[in-house]
Design a protein around this motif. Sequence first.
Motif, mmCIF file in Angstrom:
data_model
loop_
_atom_site.group_PDB
_atom_site.id
_atom_site.type_symbol
_atom_site.label_atom_id
_atom_site.label_comp_id
_atom_site.label_asym_id
_atom_site.label_seq_id
_atom_site.Cartn_x
_atom_site.Cartn_y
_atom_site.Cartn_z
ATOM 1 N N LYS A 60 -76.757 12.780 -15.238
ATOM 2 C CA LYS A 60 -76.700 12.345 -16.448
ATOM 3 C C LYS A 60 -75.631 10.588 -16.368
ATOM 4 O O LYS A 60 -76.136 10.085 -17.815
ATOM 5 N N GLU A 61 -74.695 10.456 -15.568
ATOM 6 C CA GLU A 61 -73.561 9.858 -15.529
ATOM 7 C C GLU A 61 -73.985 8.554 -14.369
ATOM 8 O O GLU A 61 -74.666 8.810 -13.905
ATOM 9 N N PRO A 62 -73.479 7.846 -15.146
ATOM 10 C CA PRO A 62 -73.221 5.838 -14.354
ATOM 11 C C PRO A 62 -73.073 6.594 -12.291
ATOM 12 O O PRO A 62 -71.634 7.254 -12.725
ATOM 13 N N VAL A 63 -73.610 5.930 -11.655
ATOM 14 C CA VAL A 63 -72.680 6.110 -10.071
ATOM 15 C C VAL A 63 -71.472 5.258 -10.338
ATOM 16 O O VAL A 63 -71.442 4.774 -10.173
ATOM 17 N N GLU A 88 -81.022 6.785 -11.992
ATOM 18 C CA GLU A 88 -81.509 6.373 -13.204
ATOM 19 C C GLU A 88 -80.975 6.217 -15.003
ATOM 20 O O GLU A 88 -81.584 5.773 -15.362
ATOM 21 N N ALA A 89 -79.486 6.507 -14.255
ATOM 22 C CA ALA A 89 -78.703 6.329 -15.230
ATOM 23 C C ALA A 89 -77.641 5.725 -15.714
ATOM 24 O O ALA A 89 -76.829 5.334 -15.959
ATOM 25 N N GLY A 90 -78.098 4.238 -13.860
ATOM 26 C CA GLY A 90 -77.009 3.297 -14.429
ATOM 27 C C GLY A 90 -75.979 3.870 -13.404
ATOM 28 O O GLY A 90 -75.958 4.406 -12.241
ATOM 29 N N PHE A 91 -75.144 2.415 -12.845
ATOM 30 C CA PHE A 91 -73.803 2.462 -12.251
ATOM 31 C C PHE A 91 -72.936 1.643 -12.987
ATOM 32 O O PHE A 91 -73.057 0.911 -13.775
ATOM 33 N N GLN A 92 -71.510 2.290 -13.103
ATOM 34 C CA GLN A 92 -70.469 1.158 -13.053
ATOM 35 C C GLN A 92 -70.434 -0.185 -13.004
ATOM 36 O O GLN A 92 -70.858 -0.396 -12.152
ATOM 37 N N ALA A 95 -69.115 0.115 -9.123
ATOM 38 C CA ALA A 95 -70.189 -0.282 -8.498
ATOM 39 C C ALA A 95 -70.522 -0.973 -7.585
ATOM 40 O O ALA A 95 -71.538 -1.842 -6.721
ATOM 41 N N VAL A 96 -71.264 -1.285 -9.121
ATOM 42 C CA VAL A 96 -72.108 -2.967 -8.662
ATOM 43 C C VAL A 96 -71.028 -3.673 -8.411
ATOM 44 O O VAL A 96 -71.424 -4.852 -7.007
ATOM 45 N N GLU A 97 -69.986 -4.566 -8.152
ATOM 46 C CA GLU A 97 -69.454 -5.571 -7.376
ATOM 47 C C GLU A 97 -68.759 -4.922 -6.180
ATOM 48 O O GLU A 97 -68.880 -5.231 -5.241
ATOM 49 N N ALA A 98 -69.167 -3.455 -5.554
ATOM 50 C CA ALA A 98 -68.641 -2.538 -4.782
ATOM 51 C C ALA A 98 -69.636 -3.573 -3.632
ATOM 52 O O ALA A 98 -69.865 -3.654 -2.114
ATOM 53 N N ALA A 99 -70.816 -3.461 -4.143
ATOM 54 C CA ALA A 99 -72.199 -2.967 -3.609
ATOM 55 C C ALA A 99 -72.581 -4.668 -3.261
ATOM 56 O O ALA A 99 -73.251 -5.302 -2.802
ATOM 57 N N LEU A 101 -72.799 -8.312 -2.417
ATOM 58 C CA LEU A 101 -72.677 -9.731 -0.917
ATOM 59 C C LEU A 101 -72.489 -8.309 0.249
ATOM 60 O O LEU A 101 -71.479 -8.565 1.278
ATOM 61 N N THR A 102 -73.032 -7.214 0.433
ATOM 62 C CA THR A 102 -72.670 -6.318 1.421
ATOM 63 C C THR A 102 -74.234 -5.565 2.148
ATOM 64 O O THR A 102 -75.049 -6.254 1.029
ATOM 65 N N ASN A 103 -74.339 -5.125 2.544
ATOM 66 C CA ASN A 103 -75.698 -4.031 2.599
ATOM 67 C C ASN A 103 -75.645 -3.523 2.508
ATOM 68 O O ASN A 103 -77.456 -2.485 2.761
ATOM 69 N N VAL A 104 -75.781 -2.712 0.917
ATOM 70 C CA VAL A 104 -75.434 -1.817 0.392
ATOM 71 C C VAL A 104 -76.206 -1.885 -1.428
ATOM 72 O O VAL A 104 -75.878 -3.411 -1.509
ATOM 73 N N GLN A 105 -77.309 -1.663 -1.407
ATOM 74 C CA GLN A 105 -78.543 -1.963 -3.029
ATOM 75 C C GLN A 105 -78.153 -0.956 -3.802
ATOM 76 O O GLN A 105 -79.050 0.285 -3.271
ATOM 77 N N VAL A 106 -77.893 -1.125 -5.067
ATOM 78 C CA VAL A 106 -77.347 -0.166 -6.418
ATOM 79 C C VAL A 106 -78.433 0.111 -7.124
ATOM 80 O O VAL A 106 -78.747 -1.630 -7.898
ATOM 81 N N THR A 107 -79.785 0.074 -7.521
ATOM 82 C CA THR A 107 -80.722 0.338 -8.316
ATOM 83 C C THR A 107 -81.361 1.228 -8.685
ATOM 84 O O THR A 107 -80.898 2.774 -8.546
#
Length: 230
Positions: A60-63, A88-92, A95-99, A101-107
């Motif tokens: 229920k909370e952003p990652v 589905e609750a989104g990302f802080q 978290a978006v900044e940490a992802a 330009l890396t090979n980790v995608q947040v969506t």
Amino acid sequence: MPAWKAYQEEAAEFFRSLGLDANTDVTIQGVRTKHDVDVLVKSPYYGFDVTWIVECKYWKEPVSKLHVLALREIVSDAGADRGIILSEAGFQSGAVEAANLTNVQVTSLADLNVTAREQISAMRLRELFDRVEQCNTRYWELLKEKRIEDELRPQVGTIGYSGARVIDACRELLFHASIGCYPFHCEELASYSMPKLQQDFQSLPQVVESLDDIVRELETKLTASEARRS
């Protein structure tokens, strides 16, 4: 079935719909330790092993940033090509900044349904380009008489399967798809004897699906021919 488990299964089924192998609740061995993975996605295509680690956060909370950093470590330790966190609750914002330009995608799975088909098809297009060029090398390494004997090319003056023409047709499709030139029709000679080439290509996924079958057939023929030579 718990909601979080259903979310994992829905994610796995999405990747399967793209022609990828996807399994839930998989334990993989990394360089340093073992990792429990929500969904492990792999490419089933000849000679090109692509591995994605997918974490499904049915929260229920952003990652937070910490979870992105943790997945980055797992991806690195496991030698995976990409990590994906679904929420589905989104990302802080961290978290978006940490992802970035890396090979980790947040969506989210909802967004993935909209964006990933073209992205994954583009990835598969690059794989197909490499596979076609590999086939070209393997084809011309076989002596002419062996290519004829193994039905990789017809006798001079006759009609039949031709690996060289198939490669030319694949290159044409790859070129048009790479520049987004839709719709188009294959003009190479191989199209006259191959039903999968006798269509108007309207999209990247359509090209990828057709090319995969065509290249797979050529790879199978080459492998059989090479086995007979060894």
